[in-house]
Scaffold this motif. Structure first.
Motif, PDB file in Angstrom:
ATOM      1  N   GLY A  24       0.585  -1.322  -0.002  1.00 52.70           N
ATOM      2  CA  GLY A  24       0.053   0.176   0.020  1.00 52.70           C
ATOM      3  C   GLY A  24       1.013   1.326  -0.006  1.00 52.70           C
ATOM      4  N   PRO A  25       1.721   1.445   0.878  1.00 57.10           N
ATOM      5  CA  PRO A  25       2.693   2.574   0.715  1.00 57.10           C
ATOM      6  C   PRO A  25       3.337   3.029  -0.643  1.00 57.10           C
ATOM      7  CG  PRO A  25       2.907   1.514   2.923  1.00 57.10           C
ATOM      8  CD  PRO A  25       2.235   0.469   1.969  1.00 57.10           C
ATOM      9  N   ILE A  26       3.841   1.819  -1.079  1.00 53.35           N
ATOM     10  CA  ILE A  26       4.401   2.011  -2.565  1.00 53.35           C
ATOM     11  C   ILE A  26       3.396   2.221  -3.600  1.00 53.35           C
ATOM     12  CG2 ILE A  26       5.425   0.834  -4.569  1.00 53.35           C
ATOM     13  CD1 ILE A  26       7.000  -0.622  -2.467  1.00 53.35           C
ATOM     14  N   VAL A  27       2.003   1.986  -3.470  1.00 54.82           N
ATOM     15  CA  VAL A  27       1.070   2.360  -4.520  1.00 54.82           C
ATOM     16  C   VAL A  27       0.786   3.812  -4.128  1.00 54.82           C
ATOM     17  CG1 VAL A  27      -1.138   2.115  -5.004  1.00 54.82           C
ATOM     18  CG2 VAL A  27       0.107   0.054  -4.702  1.00 54.82           C
ATOM     19  N   ALA A  28       0.695   4.418  -2.907  1.00 51.60           N
ATOM     20  CA  ALA A  28       0.440   5.550  -2.505  1.00 51.60           C
ATOM     21  C   ALA A  28       1.435   6.645  -2.887  1.00 51.60           C
ATOM     22  CB  ALA A  28       0.223   5.878  -0.999  1.00 51.60           C
ATOM     23  N   LYS A  29       3.144   6.189  -2.802  1.00 46.91           N
ATOM     24  CA  LYS A  29       3.997   6.897  -3.190  1.00 46.91           C
ATOM     25  C   LYS A  29       3.939   7.267  -4.826  1.00 46.91           C
ATOM     26  CE  LYS A  29       6.874   5.763   1.000  1.00 46.91           C
ATOM     27  NZ  LYS A  29       6.829   6.988   1.465  1.00 46.91           N
ATOM     28  N   ALA A  30       3.845   6.172  -5.232  1.00 49.38           N
ATOM     29  CA  ALA A  30       3.684   6.105  -6.669  1.00 49.38           C
ATOM     30  C   ALA A  30       2.607   7.021  -7.374  1.00 49.38           C
ATOM     31  CB  ALA A  30       3.546   4.839  -7.434  1.00 49.38           C
ATOM     32  N   ARG A  31       1.482   7.020  -6.654  1.00 46.70           N
ATOM     33  CA  ARG A  31       0.281   7.919  -7.088  1.00 46.70           C
ATOM     34  C   ARG A  31       0.673   9.578  -6.994  1.00 46.70           C
ATOM     35  NH1 ARG A  31      -3.320   5.704  -4.198  1.00 46.70           N
ATOM     36  NH2 ARG A  31      -3.149   7.203  -2.632  1.00 46.70           N
ATOM     37  N   ASP A  32       1.401   9.716  -5.851  1.00 45.95           N
ATOM     38  CA  ASP A  32       1.991  11.112  -5.439  1.00 45.95           C
ATOM     39  C   ASP A  32       2.811  11.639  -6.612  1.00 45.95           C
ATOM     40  OD1 ASP A  32       0.481  10.849  -3.023  1.00 45.95           O
ATOM     41  OD2 ASP A  32       1.895  10.610  -1.755  1.00 45.95           O
ATOM     42  N   ARG A  33       3.385  10.734  -7.206  1.00 46.09           N
ATOM     43  CA  ARG A  33       4.286  10.954  -8.255  1.00 46.09           C
ATOM     44  C   ARG A  33       3.660  10.874  -9.600  1.00 46.09           C
ATOM     45  NH1 ARG A  33       7.134   8.977  -4.207  1.00 46.09           N
ATOM     46  NH2 ARG A  33       9.555   9.741  -3.755  1.00 46.09           N
ATOM     47  N   GLY A  34       2.332  10.702  -9.821  1.00 47.90           N
ATOM     48  CA  GLY A  34       1.811  10.532 -10.813  1.00 47.90           C
ATOM     49  C   GLY A  34       1.585   9.199 -11.778  1.00 47.90           C
ATOM     50  N   LEU A  35       1.916   8.077 -11.037  1.00 47.79           N
ATOM     51  CA  LEU A  35       1.698   6.805 -11.503  1.00 47.79           C
ATOM     52  C   LEU A  35       0.668   5.971 -10.794  1.00 47.79           C
ATOM     53  CD1 LEU A  35       2.846   4.320 -13.243  1.00 47.79           C
ATOM     54  CD2 LEU A  35       4.384   3.840 -11.446  1.00 47.79           C
ATOM     55  N   LEU A  36      -0.109   5.335 -11.480  1.00 44.63           N
ATOM     56  CA  LEU A  36      -1.319   4.526 -11.030  1.00 44.63           C
ATOM     57  C   LEU A  36      -0.770   2.956 -11.063  1.00 44.63           C
ATOM     58  CD1 LEU A  36      -4.434   6.426 -12.225  1.00 44.63           C
ATOM     59  CD2 LEU A  36      -3.105   6.776  -9.951  1.00 44.63           C
ATOM     60  N   VAL A  37      -0.698   2.255 -10.047  1.00 43.43           N
ATOM     61  CA  VAL A  37      -0.692   0.843  -9.827  1.00 43.43           C
ATOM     62  C   VAL A  37      -1.396   0.457  -8.763  1.00 43.43           C
ATOM     63  CG1 VAL A  37       1.843   0.709 -10.822  1.00 43.43           C
ATOM     64  CG2 VAL A  37       1.555   1.094  -8.227  1.00 43.43           C
ATOM     65  N   ILE A  38      -1.643  -0.887  -8.556  1.00 41.39           N
ATOM     66  CA  ILE A  38      -2.553  -1.547  -7.692  1.00 41.39           C
ATOM     67  C   ILE A  38      -1.983  -2.443  -6.896  1.00 41.39           C
ATOM     68  CG2 ILE A  38      -4.969  -0.745  -8.590  1.00 41.39           C
ATOM     69  CD1 ILE A  38      -4.928  -3.225 -10.075  1.00 41.39           C
ATOM     70  N   THR A  39      -2.414  -3.008  -5.934  1.00 41.69           N
ATOM     71  CA  THR A  39      -2.012  -4.301  -5.249  1.00 41.69           C
ATOM     72  C   THR A  39      -2.869  -5.333  -5.547  1.00 41.69           C
ATOM     73  OG1 THR A  39      -3.692  -3.936  -3.576  1.00 41.69           O
ATOM     74  CG2 THR A  39      -1.473  -2.703  -3.232  1.00 41.69           C
ATOM     75  N   ALA A  40      -2.234  -6.689  -5.035  1.00 43.31           N
ATOM     76  CA  ALA A  40      -2.668  -7.996  -5.314  1.00 43.31           C
ATOM     77  C   ALA A  40      -2.071  -8.901  -4.197  1.00 43.31           C
ATOM     78  CB  ALA A  40      -2.217  -8.472  -6.698  1.00 43.31           C
ATOM     79  N   GLY A  41      -2.483 -10.179  -4.329  1.00 45.63           N
ATOM     80  CA  GLY A  41      -1.984 -11.123  -3.212  1.00 45.63           C
ATOM     81  C   GLY A  41      -2.716 -10.671  -1.814  1.00 45.63           C
ATOM     82  N   GLU A  42      -2.130 -10.883  -0.895  1.00 44.39           N
ATOM     83  CA  GLU A  42      -2.376 -10.565   0.386  1.00 44.39           C
ATOM     84  C   GLU A  42      -1.924  -9.185   0.679  1.00 44.39           C
ATOM     85  OE1 GLU A  42      -4.017 -12.489   2.363  1.00 44.39           O
ATOM     86  OE2 GLU A  42      -3.945 -14.126   0.997  1.00 44.39           O
TER      87      GLU A  42
END
Length: 459
Positions: free
Chosen positions: A405-423
Motif C-alpha cells: 500500500g505505501p508504495i502504491v500511494a507514493k507512486a500515485r503522488d508521483r503521477g503513476l497508478l498501480v494497484i495491489t494484489a495477493g495478500e
C-alpha cells in the motif's frame, strides 16, 4: 404524477439548454462553482457527494482528493488537471487505453444506430462476436454465451456444468442405493472468481467469503500449481467441475505451469469432471497470447472458459465459451440475461478482437512484458524486501515482504497508478496493451524512486 412529469421534463430542458455553459450547468445541477478543468466539480466535492449518497464499499480504498474526468491513451487527468500514467487499466479492462480514436469512432456510429433490444431478438454484432471468440479459441470451443461481467460469467459456468453433469455425469451411490450426480466443485488457493454467491464460494480468500457465509456448499480447495493436492479432492462421481485461473491476477500475479494445467486436464478426464478456465483477467491478449492457456498447447484445453474485463475495452460484457457437448445439455430458458450481448457492447467487442488479431499485436504485448519485467528486475529486484518480480506479458507483479500500500500511494503522488494484489503485498501492473516503451521506462523510474524511499526509511 402529471405534475411530477412536468417538473422532470422542465429540469431536463434546463440542463440541456445550459449544456454549453459549464457554470450554468453546474448551477442547474445544484453544484458549486469551481475553477477546475472541463467544467467539472472539484475532486473533494465529488467525494463529499459519494460519502453522502454512495454505499461505502469503495470509500476506504479510493485516494482522497482524486476524481478523474478525462483519459487519453495511457494517461488519466483528474478534476484539478493533474496527469497520471495509468498502469491499472481500470483493473485490466482498458486494453486499448483511454479514448482510443478508432474505438470511439466505431462506438459513435453504433450508438446512433442501435443500442439495445434484449435477447428476445437477434442482432448481427452478437452473432459475429460469438463466431470470433470461438474461432480464436480453436480447436475446442464451439459455442458462446454472453453476460455482463466476470462474476456473471462464472455463475453461468457453474450452472452449465451442473446441468451437463445432471444429464451426463457418472454418479456415485448414495446411502439409499440411488446414484447421485456429481455436484461438487474444486477451486484453488489464492483464486478469485467474483463476488456473487456462487463465484464467491469458489474464491478461497476468507476476507471475501466470511461476511456472507453460508455460501454455496460443495466446494473443495486445493493448492495452486500442486497436482498432488488437486488429486486428493477431484473425485469420480463427486466432482462436477474444476475452476482454475491459468494466471492468477488478484491472487498475486501467479502464473500456472504447463505441467499443472495439462495434469488437471488428465485428472478431470479420469474423474469425469469438467475443466473450467477463468480467464476474466488473464485472457484476451493480456499475457501475450489470445488466451493464457494457449501458452501450453492443446493438451491444456478446457471444457468451459469465462471471459470479461478487456472484451469490450471498458464497456460491461462477459462471455462463456464451451464445447458443443456442453452446449447440447443447455435447453431453452435454462439461463438468460436482459442486457447481455447487446449490439452496442458487442460492436466494441468486435473492434477489440480485430485489434488483438492485427499482425504482430500479441507478439508486441509479449515483448513489452519481457521488457517491463527486465527493467523492474534491474531497478528494484535487488532490494532486500523484494521477494520476486514475475509476470507474463503485461500482467506483472512485484512481491515484497510487507504491505504494498505505501508504495502504491507514493507512486500515485508521483503521477503513476498501480494497484495491489495477493495478500496486499504485491504491486500489480496491468497497463493498457497499447502502452509504449517510453511509458514503461517512466513507470520503472517512478517505482525505483518509491522502492528506494521505502528502503531508506528502514535503513
Amino acid at each position: 404524477f402529471e405534475y411530477g412529469c412536468r417538473v422532470r421534463v422542465g429540469f431536463r430542458a434546463q440542463v440541456a439548454r445550459s449544456a454549453s455553459r459549464p457554470s450554468a450547468r453546474r448551477k442547474a445541477l445544484g453544484c458549486k462553482a469551481s475553477t477546475t478543468s472541463a467544467g467539472s466539480m472539484p475532486s473533494v466535492e465529488v467525494q463529499e457527494l459519494e460519502t453522502e449518497y454512495l454505499l461505502g464499499t469503495y470509500a476506504g480504498a479510493r485516494p482522497a482528493g482524486v476524481s478523474f474526468v478525462r483519459g487519453d491513451g495511457c494517461r488519466l487527468f483528474d478534476a484539478e488537471g493533474r496527469e497520471y500514467l495509468d498502469f491499472t487499466s481500470g483493473i485490466a479492462v482498458n486494453c486499448l487505453g483511454h479514448s482510443d480514436k478508432e474505438l470511439t469512432d466505431v462506438l459513435s456510429d453504433q450508438l446512433r444506430t442501435l443500442v439495445h433490444v434484449s435477447n428476445l431478438y437477434s442482432t448481427e454484432p452478437a452473432a459475429l462476436l460469438a463466431r470470433e471468440l470461438c474461432k480464436a479459441s480453436s480447436p475446442w470451443a464451439q459455442k458462446a454465451f454472453f453476460v455482463n461481467s466476470g462474476t456473471e460469467a462464472n455463475e453461468a459456468a457453474i450452472k452449465f456444468a451442473r446441468k451437463y453433469q445432471k444429464l451426463n455425469g457418472k454418479g456415485s451411490p448414495s446411502l439409499l442405493g440411488r446414484k447421485q450426480q456429481p455436484t461438487e466443485f474444486v477451486a484453488f488457493s489464492a483464486g478469485f472468481h467474483g463476488r456473487t454467491m456462487g463465484a464467491l464460494a469458489l474464491t478461497s480468500k476468507a476476507k471475501y467469503r466470511t461476511p456472507f457465509e453460508p455460501v454455496m456448499p460443495g466446494v473443495k480447495f486445493a493448492e495452486y500449481n500442486n497436482l498432488k493436492s488437486a488429486a486428493k479432492v477431484i473425485r469420480r462421481g463427486r466432482t462436477c467441475a474444476v475452476f482454475v485461473e491459468p494466471f492468477q491476477g488478484e491472487g498475486g500475479c501467479n502464473p500456472s505451469t504447463r505441467d499443472f494445467l495439462v495434469g488437471l486436464r488428465k485428472l478431470c478426464d479420469d474423474a469425469g469432471a469438467l475443466l473450467v478456465y477463468d480467464e476474466v483477467q488473464c485472457g484476451l491478449g493480456r499475457t501475450g497470447k489470445m488466451f493464457a492457456h494457449q501458452w501450453y498447447g492443446e493438451g491444456a484445453c478446457p471444457d468451459i472458459m469465462t471471459l470479461a474485463k478487456p472484451l469490450a475495452a471498458g464497456l460491461p460484457i462477459g462471455a462463456v465459451l464451451m464445447t458443443n457437448e456442453i452446449a447440447e445439455a443447455i435447453s431453452l430458458g435454462d439461463h438468460g440475461s436482459t442486457f447481455a450481448g447487446g449490439p452496442f457492447v458487442c460492436t466494441s467487442g468486435l473492434h477489440v478482437m480485430s485489434r488483438l488479431q492485427e499482425g504482430g499485436f500479441l507478439q508486441e504485448v509479449s515483448d513489452k512484458g519481457d521488457y517491463l519485467v527486465g527493467k523492474l528486475s534491474e531497478a528494484v529486484g535487488g532490494k532486500s524486501f523484494v521477494r520476486e518480480v514475475r509476470g507474463k506479458g503485461l500482467i506483472v507483479g512485484i512481491e515484497i515482504d510487507r504491505s504494498a500500500g505505501p508504495i502504491v500511494a507514493k507512486a500515485r503522488d508521483r503521477g503513476l497508478l498501480v494497484i495491489t494484489a495477493g495478500e496486499g503485498n504485491v504491486v500489480r501492473l496491468v497497463p493498457p496493451l497499447v502502452v509504449e516503451r517510453g511509458d514503461i521506462d517512466r513507470c520503472v523510474e517512478v517505482l525505483k524512486e518509491c522502492f528506494e524511499e521505502v528502503g531508506a526509511a528502514e535503513a
